[in-house]
Scaffold this motif. Structure first.
Motif, mmCIF file in Angstrom:
data_model
loop_
_atom_site.group_PDB
_atom_site.id
_atom_site.type_symbol
_atom_site.label_atom_id
_atom_site.label_comp_id
_atom_site.label_asym_id
_atom_site.label_seq_id
_atom_site.Cartn_x
_atom_site.Cartn_y
_atom_site.Cartn_z
ATOM 1 N N SER A 11 47.965 -32.926 -45.569
ATOM 2 C CA SER A 11 47.560 -31.820 -46.439
ATOM 3 C C SER A 11 46.703 -32.290 -47.604
ATOM 4 C CB SER A 11 48.796 -31.085 -46.962
ATOM 5 O OG SER A 11 49.554 -31.907 -47.834
ATOM 6 N N TYR A 12 46.913 -33.532 -48.044
ATOM 7 C CA TYR A 12 46.135 -34.065 -49.157
ATOM 8 C C TYR A 12 44.845 -34.751 -48.680
ATOM 9 C CZ TYR A 12 49.910 -33.500 -52.614
ATOM 10 O OH TYR A 12 50.847 -32.990 -53.473
ATOM 11 N N VAL A 13 44.951 -35.467 -47.574
ATOM 12 C CA VAL A 13 43.835 -36.290 -47.089
ATOM 13 C C VAL A 13 43.555 -35.905 -45.637
ATOM 14 C CG1 VAL A 13 42.918 -38.630 -46.886
ATOM 15 C CG2 VAL A 13 44.721 -38.151 -48.554
ATOM 16 N N PRO A 14 42.721 -34.896 -45.411
ATOM 17 C CA PRO A 14 42.455 -34.465 -44.030
ATOM 18 C C PRO A 14 41.885 -35.582 -43.159
ATOM 19 C CG PRO A 14 41.645 -32.839 -45.616
ATOM 20 C CD PRO A 14 42.042 -34.051 -46.398
ATOM 21 N N GLU A 15 41.196 -36.555 -43.784
ATOM 22 C CA GLU A 15 40.631 -37.653 -42.991
ATOM 23 C C GLU A 15 41.725 -38.511 -42.343
ATOM 24 O OE1 GLU A 15 37.902 -36.584 -46.381
ATOM 25 O OE2 GLU A 15 40.029 -37.064 -46.114
ATOM 26 N N ASP A 16 42.893 -38.541 -42.954
ATOM 27 C CA ASP A 16 44.038 -39.248 -42.360
ATOM 28 C C ASP A 16 44.704 -38.278 -41.398
ATOM 29 O OD1 ASP A 16 45.980 -41.082 -41.773
ATOM 30 O OD2 ASP A 16 47.001 -40.970 -43.702
ATOM 31 N N ALA A 17 44.059 -38.074 -40.249
ATOM 32 C CA ALA A 17 44.371 -36.942 -39.377
ATOM 33 C C ALA A 17 45.828 -36.897 -38.947
ATOM 34 C CB ALA A 17 43.462 -36.976 -38.153
ATOM 35 N N ASP A 18 46.420 -38.040 -38.662
ATOM 36 C CA ASP A 18 47.816 -38.044 -38.212
ATOM 37 C C ASP A 18 48.783 -38.599 -39.253
ATOM 38 O OD1 ASP A 18 47.108 -40.684 -38.140
ATOM 39 O OD2 ASP A 18 47.409 -40.947 -35.984
ATOM 40 N N GLY A 19 48.270 -38.967 -40.432
ATOM 41 C CA GLY A 19 49.131 -39.498 -41.487
ATOM 42 C C GLY A 19 49.581 -40.915 -41.262
ATOM 43 N N ARG A 20 49.060 -41.562 -40.212
ATOM 44 C CA ARG A 20 49.529 -42.923 -39.904
ATOM 45 C C ARG A 20 49.098 -43.930 -40.947
ATOM 46 N NH1 ARG A 20 48.440 -45.198 -34.010
ATOM 47 N NH2 ARG A 20 46.531 -44.010 -34.333
ATOM 48 N N ARG A 21 47.925 -43.729 -41.519
ATOM 49 C CA ARG A 21 47.455 -44.689 -42.524
ATOM 50 C C ARG A 21 48.368 -44.674 -43.741
ATOM 51 N NH1 ARG A 21 42.015 -46.993 -43.691
ATOM 52 N NH2 ARG A 21 41.531 -46.163 -41.631
ATOM 53 N N THR A 22 48.719 -43.486 -44.197
ATOM 54 C CA THR A 22 49.650 -43.380 -45.324
ATOM 55 C C THR A 22 51.000 -43.986 -44.958
ATOM 56 O OG1 THR A 22 48.556 -41.372 -46.104
ATOM 57 C CG2 THR A 22 50.791 -41.771 -46.884
ATOM 58 N N ALA A 23 51.490 -43.678 -43.760
ATOM 59 C CA ALA A 23 52.774 -44.230 -43.316
ATOM 60 C C ALA A 23 52.722 -45.747 -43.247
ATOM 61 C CB ALA A 23 53.148 -43.645 -41.949
ATOM 62 N N LEU A 24 51.595 -46.302 -42.804
ATOM 63 C CA LEU A 24 51.452 -47.750 -42.721
ATOM 64 C C LEU A 24 51.543 -48.384 -44.106
ATOM 65 C CD1 LEU A 24 50.736 -50.261 -40.934
ATOM 66 C CD2 LEU A 24 48.345 -49.819 -41.550
ATOM 67 N N PHE A 25 50.822 -47.830 -45.070
ATOM 68 C CA PHE A 25 50.864 -48.376 -46.429
ATOM 69 C C PHE A 25 52.283 -48.300 -46.987
ATOM 70 C CE2 PHE A 25 46.361 -48.605 -48.221
ATOM 71 C CZ PHE A 25 45.812 -48.846 -46.975
ATOM 72 N N PHE A 26 52.972 -47.223 -46.690
ATOM 73 C CA PHE A 26 54.336 -47.015 -47.185
ATOM 74 C C PHE A 26 55.323 -47.978 -46.523
ATOM 75 C CE2 PHE A 26 58.303 -44.470 -46.398
ATOM 76 C CZ PHE A 26 58.797 -44.509 -47.690
ATOM 77 N N LEU A 27 55.259 -48.107 -45.206
ATOM 78 C CA LEU A 27 56.227 -48.914 -44.465
ATOM 79 C C LEU A 27 56.022 -50.408 -44.638
ATOM 80 C CD1 LEU A 27 56.379 -46.803 -41.195
ATOM 81 C CD2 LEU A 27 58.153 -46.995 -42.944
ATOM 82 N N LEU A 28 54.834 -50.820 -45.068
ATOM 83 C CA LEU A 28 54.571 -52.241 -45.319
ATOM 84 C C LEU A 28 54.489 -52.549 -46.812
ATOM 85 C CD1 LEU A 28 51.952 -53.090 -42.529
ATOM 86 C CD2 LEU A 28 54.422 -53.462 -42.520
ATOM 87 N N SER A 29 54.967 -51.622 -47.635
ATOM 88 C CA SER A 29 54.941 -51.854 -49.074
ATOM 89 C C SER A 29 55.920 -52.973 -49.436
ATOM 90 C CB SER A 29 55.313 -50.568 -49.815
ATOM 91 O OG SER A 29 56.600 -50.131 -49.430
ATOM 92 N N PRO A 30 55.733 -53.598 -50.584
ATOM 93 C CA PRO A 30 56.551 -54.776 -50.918
ATOM 94 C C PRO A 30 58.055 -54.552 -50.868
ATOM 95 C CG PRO A 30 54.645 -54.677 -52.357
ATOM 96 C CD PRO A 30 54.628 -53.420 -51.537
ATOM 97 N N CYS A 31 58.528 -53.368 -51.213
ATOM 98 C CA CYS A 31 59.974 -53.129 -51.241
ATOM 99 C C CYS A 31 60.460 -52.307 -50.059
ATOM 100 C CB CYS A 31 60.360 -52.436 -52.549
ATOM 101 S SG CYS A 31 60.321 -53.550 -53.979
ATOM 102 N N ALA A 32 59.715 -52.326 -48.965
ATOM 103 C CA ALA A 32 60.059 -51.491 -47.813
ATOM 104 C C ALA A 32 61.407 -51.848 -47.204
ATOM 105 C CB ALA A 32 58.965 -51.602 -46.747
#
Length: 420
Positions: A166-187
């Motif tokens: 909803s925020y970033v239509p270019e991230d069509a499936d949200g995987r890029r955001t999920a990737l950044f989140f799941l590989l964050s330092p405190c994941a």
């Protein structure tokens, strides 16, 4: 590929009975299974399934790390056997939640008046209550906590990916955001018996509901979030701001309908304070427990910064503690930049949520748990994904820095070295 979800596959055909066709019951069963299959397929889109695969792969990598940690870093330098299977996960706050779920808040009339008290009332009851319920099915307490985080983390990452779309239509499936989140330092804290995954499993769907102006659902989910962490009140404030902005933009008075729902999230903290008062005579017993156990008494923001800076760089602490305080300072700077950017872009509700979190964490004697709190700042992960789409090099730079940091934090936690 079959559209039926696991567990709803049609049964293998039995012996042929040409003289009699399938009875009406079997027709109804097939019809019901087909309906469930279509419902599951409709709810989990192909984009959702791709995000869940990414989530599963990162969970597997963490479990491999935990398995290696118990073999390579067992307790005791002369160990000849690996640690117990769940030993890497039995660390720090996970033990507090286990003790609360197993023994309650005040076992055998013990409490803050008892010498050596563990200040367990600092922790809200949502996670321990669920842990006790799951333990009925899963006999091992640690395994029950891991199961809660596994399921809750899946819900959270799905909701995050949908928010990202909803925020970033270019991230069509949200995987890029999920990737950044799941590989964050405190994941790692999403995969252990901590509250981050469960809180996000309520908070992120609540935000999705609020975006769609489903205020009753948003309030109920936020109420569940406040049973888990006090951060739920910050979410409630953000949703209240979103509600007011939505009502003001409406052309009729109907925009204010549903305002009463916004008071619901305050009920769990009030009920918990009442419970603690009944046992201790102190309405703010959970806050005072944090002050005793984690130095979270009120100090001005500049005092907190100075104390944390000194702990990080004055050489008075071991290297393990020093680097943890350095991480606290870095996380605070990230939060301040995030809050400033949200204000500049007039994302008022999200700015309120992050600012309240920073105020709560930044007014202790020194900073505690701010790196973990970054997991709860969903605008951060959406923003980083958006930045990487505009600056393709950023994704590589982020992964090169975040992956080793995530591995180090995971090892620090899994080997009992997280707090120095």
């Amino acid at each position: 590929m079959s559209t039926l979800s696991p567990g709803l596959r049609p049964a293998p055909p039995g012996p042929e009975t040409p003289e009699r066709g399938p009875g009406p019951g079997s027709v109804r069963r097939e019809s019901r299974a087909a309906r469930w299959g279509r419902a599951a397929t409709a709810w989990l889109t192909p984009a959702d399934r791709r995000v869940l695969w990414l989530y599963l792969l990162t969970r597997i990598s963490l479990w491999i790390t935990a398995h290696g940690a118990r073999w390579l870093f067992p307790r005791g330098s002369d160990a000849r056997e690996a640690g117990a299977l769940f030993a890497p996960f039995q660390q720090w706050d996970a033990n507090h939640y286990l003790h609360i779920a197993r023994d309650g808040y005040f076992p055998a009339d013990e409490g803050p008046w008892t010498s050596g008290w563990d200040n367990r009332e600092a922790f809200f009851p949502g996670f321990p209550l669920l842990l006790r319920a799951v333990h009925v099915i899963v006999p091992n307490w640690t395994a029950a906590g891991l199961l809660i985080s596994l399921v809750a983390g899946a819900v959270a990452v799905l909701a995050l990916s949908r928010i990202a779309r909803s925020y970033v239509p270019e991230d069509a499936d949200g995987r890029r955001t999920a990737l950044f989140f799941l590989l964050s330092p405190c994941a790692v804290f999403l995969a252990v018996g901590y509250t981050e995954a469960l809180f996000l499993a309520f908070a992120l769907p609540a935000w999705l509901a609020a975006q769609r102006h489903r205020w009753a659902w948003a309030a109920v989910l936020t109420t569940l979030a406040t049973t888990v962490r006090v951060s739920g009140l910050f979410l409630a404030a953000a949703i209240a701001v979103l509600f007011v902005l939505t009502a003001l933009s409406a052309r009729s008075g109907k925009g204010w309908r549903g305002a009463a729902w916004l008071t619901l999230p305050a009920l769990p903290p009030v009920a918990y304070s009442w419970y603690l008062h009944a046992h201790t005579g102190d309405w703010m017993a959970w806050k005072h427990a944090q002050e005793r156990g984690w130095y979270r008494g009120f100090h001005t923001p500049w005092e907190a910064w100075t104390n944390t800076w000194n702990a990080a760089f004055d050489g008075g602490h071991t290297t393990g503690y020093a680097i943890m305080f350095q991480a606290e300072l870095a996380a605070m700077l990230v939060g301040l930049v995030l809050a400033a950017l949200l204000l500049c872009h007039r994302r008022w509700p999200e700015a309120v949520y992050v600012a309240l979190s920073l105020w709560a964490l930044g007014t202790s004697y020194w900073y505690t748990s701010i790196p973990r709190a970054t997991l709860l700042w969903w605008p951060l992960w959406v923003g980083l994904a958006a930045l990487s789409l505009r600056r393709p090099w950023f994704r590589t730079a982020y992964l090169c820095a975040a992956v080793p940091a995530s591995a180090l934090v995971a090892l620090a936690f899994l080997t009992g070295r997280w707090a120095g």
